[in-house]
Motif scaffolding. Structure first.
Motif, mmCIF file in Angstrom:
data_model
loop_
_atom_site.group_PDB
_atom_site.id
_atom_site.type_symbol
_atom_site.label_atom_id
_atom_site.label_comp_id
_atom_site.label_asym_id
_atom_site.label_seq_id
_atom_site.Cartn_x
_atom_site.Cartn_y
_atom_site.Cartn_z
ATOM 1 N N GLY A 1 -9.629 -6.007 1.537
ATOM 2 C CA GLY A 1 -9.185 -6.249 0.560
ATOM 3 C C GLY A 1 -9.275 -8.147 0.696
ATOM 4 N N ALA A 2 -8.906 -9.320 0.049
ATOM 5 C CA ALA A 2 -9.259 -10.429 0.206
ATOM 6 C C ALA A 2 -8.387 -11.683 -0.838
ATOM 7 C CB ALA A 2 -10.922 -11.382 0.381
ATOM 8 N N ARG A 3 -8.338 -12.617 -0.772
ATOM 9 C CA ARG A 3 -7.396 -13.389 -1.681
ATOM 10 C C ARG A 3 -7.355 -15.086 -1.135
ATOM 11 N NH1 ARG A 3 -1.244 -13.734 -3.630
ATOM 12 N NH2 ARG A 3 -1.819 -15.687 -4.432
ATOM 13 N N ALA A 4 -7.723 -15.533 -2.718
ATOM 14 C CA ALA A 4 -6.884 -17.168 -1.929
ATOM 15 C C ALA A 4 -5.512 -17.147 -1.890
ATOM 16 C CB ALA A 4 -8.042 -17.988 -3.072
ATOM 17 N N LEU A 5 -5.580 -18.386 -1.426
ATOM 18 C CA LEU A 5 -3.942 -18.788 -1.432
ATOM 19 C C LEU A 5 -3.395 -19.899 -1.562
ATOM 20 C CD1 LEU A 5 -2.567 -18.861 1.747
ATOM 21 C CD2 LEU A 5 -3.178 -17.016 2.659
ATOM 22 N N VAL A 6 -2.732 -20.426 -1.708
ATOM 23 C CA VAL A 6 -2.238 -21.934 -1.601
ATOM 24 C C VAL A 6 -1.484 -22.473 -0.670
ATOM 25 C CG1 VAL A 6 -2.308 -21.988 -4.732
ATOM 26 C CG2 VAL A 6 -0.017 -21.536 -3.255
ATOM 27 N N ALA A 7 -1.635 -23.787 -0.286
ATOM 28 C CA ALA A 7 -1.319 -23.992 0.989
ATOM 29 C C ALA A 7 -0.784 -25.703 1.223
ATOM 30 C CB ALA A 7 -2.023 -23.714 2.089
ATOM 31 N N GLY A 8 -0.892 -26.007 -0.221
ATOM 32 C CA GLY A 8 -0.737 -28.006 -0.324
ATOM 33 C C GLY A 8 1.051 -27.808 -0.179
ATOM 34 N N GLY A 9 1.867 -26.877 -0.309
ATOM 35 C CA GLY A 9 3.331 -27.900 -0.475
ATOM 36 C C GLY A 9 3.757 -28.205 -1.202
ATOM 37 N N LEU A 10 4.722 -29.248 -1.392
ATOM 38 C CA LEU A 10 5.547 -29.452 -1.869
ATOM 39 C C LEU A 10 5.088 -30.789 -2.703
ATOM 40 C CD1 LEU A 10 8.275 -30.039 -3.314
ATOM 41 C CD2 LEU A 10 8.940 -31.826 -2.059
ATOM 42 N N GLN A 11 3.677 -31.371 -1.902
ATOM 43 C CA GLN A 11 3.108 -32.715 -2.882
ATOM 44 C C GLN A 11 2.304 -32.726 -3.284
ATOM 45 O OE1 GLN A 11 4.037 -31.596 0.514
ATOM 46 N NE2 GLN A 11 3.106 -33.241 2.122
ATOM 47 N N ALA A 12 2.043 -31.445 -4.219
ATOM 48 C CA ALA A 12 0.296 -30.797 -4.338
ATOM 49 C C ALA A 12 1.341 -30.367 -5.396
ATOM 50 C CB ALA A 12 -0.714 -29.933 -3.235
ATOM 51 N N LEU A 13 2.122 -29.423 -5.821
ATOM 52 C CA LEU A 13 2.361 -29.473 -6.819
ATOM 53 C C LEU A 13 2.604 -30.347 -8.270
ATOM 54 C CD1 LEU A 13 6.573 -27.782 -6.313
ATOM 55 C CD2 LEU A 13 4.129 -26.730 -6.594
ATOM 56 N N PRO A 14 1.267 -29.254 -8.872
ATOM 57 C CA PRO A 14 1.288 -30.044 -10.179
ATOM 58 C C PRO A 14 2.685 -29.908 -11.163
ATOM 59 C CG PRO A 14 1.198 -28.103 -10.125
ATOM 60 C CD PRO A 14 1.035 -27.885 -8.986
ATOM 61 N N LYS A 15 2.830 -30.865 -11.869
ATOM 62 C CA LYS A 15 3.707 -30.464 -12.972
ATOM 63 C C LYS A 15 3.488 -29.818 -13.105
ATOM 64 C CE LYS A 15 5.060 -33.450 -17.750
ATOM 65 N NZ LYS A 15 5.077 -33.844 -18.712
ATOM 66 N N THR A 16 4.999 -29.356 -13.920
ATOM 67 C CA THR A 16 4.479 -27.390 -14.150
ATOM 68 C C THR A 16 4.664 -27.311 -15.816
ATOM 69 O OG1 THR A 16 6.992 -26.712 -13.310
ATOM 70 C CG2 THR A 16 5.023 -27.179 -11.985
ATOM 71 N N VAL A 17 4.592 -28.165 -16.610
ATOM 72 C CA VAL A 17 5.459 -28.071 -18.213
ATOM 73 C C VAL A 17 4.847 -28.504 -18.673
ATOM 74 C CG1 VAL A 17 7.382 -27.773 -17.751
ATOM 75 C CG2 VAL A 17 7.670 -29.573 -17.471
ATOM 76 N N PHE A 18 4.546 -27.947 -19.872
ATOM 77 C CA PHE A 18 3.392 -29.001 -20.343
ATOM 78 C C PHE A 18 3.701 -28.495 -22.208
ATOM 79 C CE2 PHE A 18 1.306 -25.575 -18.621
ATOM 80 C CZ PHE A 18 1.296 -24.303 -19.347
ATOM 81 N N PRO A 19 3.735 -28.888 -23.643
ATOM 82 C CA PRO A 19 3.861 -28.732 -24.791
ATOM 83 C C PRO A 19 3.655 -27.048 -24.989
ATOM 84 C CG PRO A 19 3.143 -30.678 -25.123
ATOM 85 C CD PRO A 19 2.578 -30.353 -23.540
ATOM 86 N N GLY A 20 4.574 -26.812 -24.759
ATOM 87 C CA GLY A 20 4.423 -24.637 -25.493
ATOM 88 C C GLY A 20 4.323 -24.027 -24.075
ATOM 89 N N GLY A 21 5.018 -24.673 -22.992
ATOM 90 C CA GLY A 21 3.954 -22.932 -22.066
ATOM 91 C C GLY A 21 4.320 -23.905 -20.513
ATOM 92 N N ALA A 22 4.643 -22.947 -19.334
ATOM 93 C CA ALA A 22 4.710 -23.988 -18.158
ATOM 94 C C ALA A 22 3.759 -22.962 -16.632
ATOM 95 C CB ALA A 22 6.805 -23.387 -17.351
ATOM 96 N N LEU A 23 3.905 -23.085 -15.809
ATOM 97 C CA LEU A 23 2.879 -22.196 -14.378
ATOM 98 C C LEU A 23 4.344 -22.070 -13.538
ATOM 99 C CD1 LEU A 23 -0.111 -25.799 -13.479
ATOM 100 C CD2 LEU A 23 0.320 -23.150 -15.014
ATOM 101 N N ILE A 24 4.548 -21.075 -13.575
ATOM 102 C CA ILE A 24 5.284 -20.613 -12.682
ATOM 103 C C ILE A 24 3.911 -19.427 -11.410
ATOM 104 C CG2 ILE A 24 6.899 -19.704 -14.011
ATOM 105 C CD1 ILE A 24 6.726 -16.720 -14.165
#
Length: 547
Positions: A301-324
């Protein structure tokens, strides 16, 4: 188009560790506080765990917070780490790093080697047992918004479309799943998460996200060479010192089973580099060959993974939802671990959503979620690791030395924070400036080709449907990618999806979408950002078994 609609208090997109943890925590709070909020989880895979792939070594901290009696409930978390081994490889040789010199992030005492797909299946069973609606085989195709631009939920993908996008004889329109809050847990480079980042400008003031591609195989090896509980990582060969990457090798308790894989940072510069071929070459190293010889490869199998760490976290909330989870980027690249972070982020978002629902709110920003994250142990952990990726940009040897100082001397609390300013896709050099890489032919015993590998991933797509790999401008594939970069999509894809075909001397890009294992590397690394990965019909793609 009129679509059937269903109403929930919370809709969660993605049935991985983050999404299921969020659902479970919400229902736990309902039971504790005497509330009854409806929770729905949709998952694009045919079953829970079918699209889950990770190394994986699990830090059980957040799982214990979520389900304290997970051992008694029979969680598939059984192989305790017994030994850490870190090797720097050179061609034909290896240097073992003394464990006393390993930073804490490379020490795995108290952690477990797991098969992530099995863990996700078990979490799904726990979710359903407490009344959560879990629907595998349903891909979220788009986001629903109200007149004020707030997120109202998602619409699932249409089924039975023909190649030209018109309804076929078995056509079924997707459904609207409406919610007071929608949590997006699609994993790395979620296609809806990407749209939400753009719509709500969630990346303003943040570093560009950094990514890697992880390629993994499961092997049954000679029992005499099996060391249950061994966690081995390598760096160096076959990659050059300026290219970030390395391997992992985890010995499970069950049978003589070994999970072996290779991660390559997608900030590499040489368009001739092939992560798949580098992985195959790795297995010919004496330190790896001696373990695998006489064994049998049973999964891929194969998949991409995130590696940017704390500095690359986006704003995680917006009206009506969130990224987790990985949809936001919580993976700790220095530890090569993300499951525990995904579970914790899902719990934090669930607690914020519950508080909002209990207060009678809907469709606003869950500001309690990022605030709780900043107070959590997860933030502290990611803060200590924040300089890992920027330091490793300095090359293997300088980066390893500097990160060692950062961790061993400053304990991850140096009075500076390093940043990155260039996205991975923009770092690829023109082919004329780079040297082609000659990869050996596979032997079919230790090393393999892409197509036989994809076969082991149980990947399947109905060919009579619109292609889920969408070119914004088909001409760019030839006029730019081929002309300038020698069509790097032929090499960075680990599944043989992209192929330059010449008919009467005229080249064209052929997309073999039926091979796609949903790793999303093309969406990330394409130098012109001309490829958009969107989900195919629900349930299609790989069917991983305990990957």
């Amino acid at each position: 188009m009129e679509r059937e609609a269903m109403e929930f208090d919370v809709v969660i997109v993605g049935g991985g560790p983050a999404g299921l943890a969020a659902a479970i925590r919400l229902k736990q709070l309902c039971a504790e506080k005497g509330q009854d909020f409806s929770v729905c989880v949709i998952e694009k895979g045919a079953e829970l765990g079918a699209h889950t792939m990770s190394g994986a070594v699990l830090d059980p901290r957040s799982l214990t917070e979520l389900i304290p009696d997970w051992k008694e409930r029979g969680a598939p978390v059984k192989t305790e780490v017994r030994e850490d081994r870190f090797l720097f490889l050179k061609e034909g040789g290896a240097m073992k790093v003394p464990n006393a010199l390993l930073p804490q992030c490379f020490q795995n005492h108290g952690n477990y080697i797991v098969r992530a797909g099995f863990l996700v299946k078990w979490l799904g069973e726990q979710a359903e047992a407490i009344g959560i609606d879990v629907y595998p085989g349903f891909a979220a195709a788009d986001v629903l918004y109200d007149e004020e631009g707030r997120v109202l939920g998602v619409v699932t993908g249409d089924m039975g479309l023909q190649k030209d996008g018109t309804p076929g004889p078995n056509y079924q329109p997707g459904m609207e799943l409406r919610a007071r809050y929608t949590l997006f847990a699609e994993g790395c480079r979620g296609h809806l998460g990407k749209r939400l980042e753009q719509r709500f400008k969630l990346r303003e003031g943040r570093d560009p996200q950094a990514y890697g591609i992880g390629i993994k195989e499961l092997w049954e090896i000679d029992p005499a060479r099996h060391e249950p509980g061994l966690v081995m990582h390598t760096a160096g060969w076959p990659l050059d010192p300026d290219t970030y990457g390395g391997s992992f090798c985890y010995h499970l308790d069950e049978g003589p089973l070994v999970a072996i894989g290779f991660v390559v940072g997608l900030d590499y510069r040489n368009p001739y580099l092939s992560p798949f071929e580098e992985f195959q070459r790795l297995k010919t190293h004496p330190a790896i060959r001696s373990m695998l010889e006489g064994g049998k490869r049973i999964a891929y199998g194969a998949r991409a993974l995130v590696a940017g760490g704390l500095q690359a976290l986006p704003k995680t909330v917006f009206p009506g939802g969130a990224l987790i989870g990985d949809d936001a980027g919580y993976l700790n690249a220095s530890r090569i671990k993300g499951i525990h972070a995904a579970i914790k982020s899902g719990m934090l978002a669930a607690e914020a959503a519950f508080a909002a629902l209990a207060a009678g709110r809907a469709h606003d920003e869950l500001s309690d979620y990022p605030q709780a994250f900043e107070r959590s142990w997860l933030h502290e952990e990611l803060y200590r690791a924040r300089n890992f990726k920027p330091l490793m940009k300095k090359g293997l040897w300088a980066g390893s030395l500097l990160f060692g100082i950062d961790q061993m001397v400053f304990r991850g609390k140096a009075p500076w924070t390093l940043h990155r300013d260039t996205p991975d896709h923009a770092l690829l050099k023109p082919a004329a400036e780079c040297k082609p890489i000659a990869y050996p032919k596979p032997d079919g015993v230790l090393t393999f080709d892409r197509l036989s590998s994809v076969f082991l991933s149980n990947t399947n797509h109905d060919e009579d449907q619109p292609c889920h790999l969408v070119l914004r401008d088909p001409k760019v594939a030839i006029d730019v990618n081929l002309k300038i970069y020698d069509a790097p999509e032929q090499r960075y894809c680990p599944a043989g999806v992209y192929e330059i075909v010449r008919e009467d001397g005229t080249p064209r890009l052929q997309i073999n979408a039926q091979n796609c294992v949903h790793c999303k590397t093309c969406d990330i690394k394409d130098p012109t950002q001309n490829i958009d990965w969107v989900p195919p019909q629900g349930g299609e793609g790989p069917i991983y078994v305990g990957m």
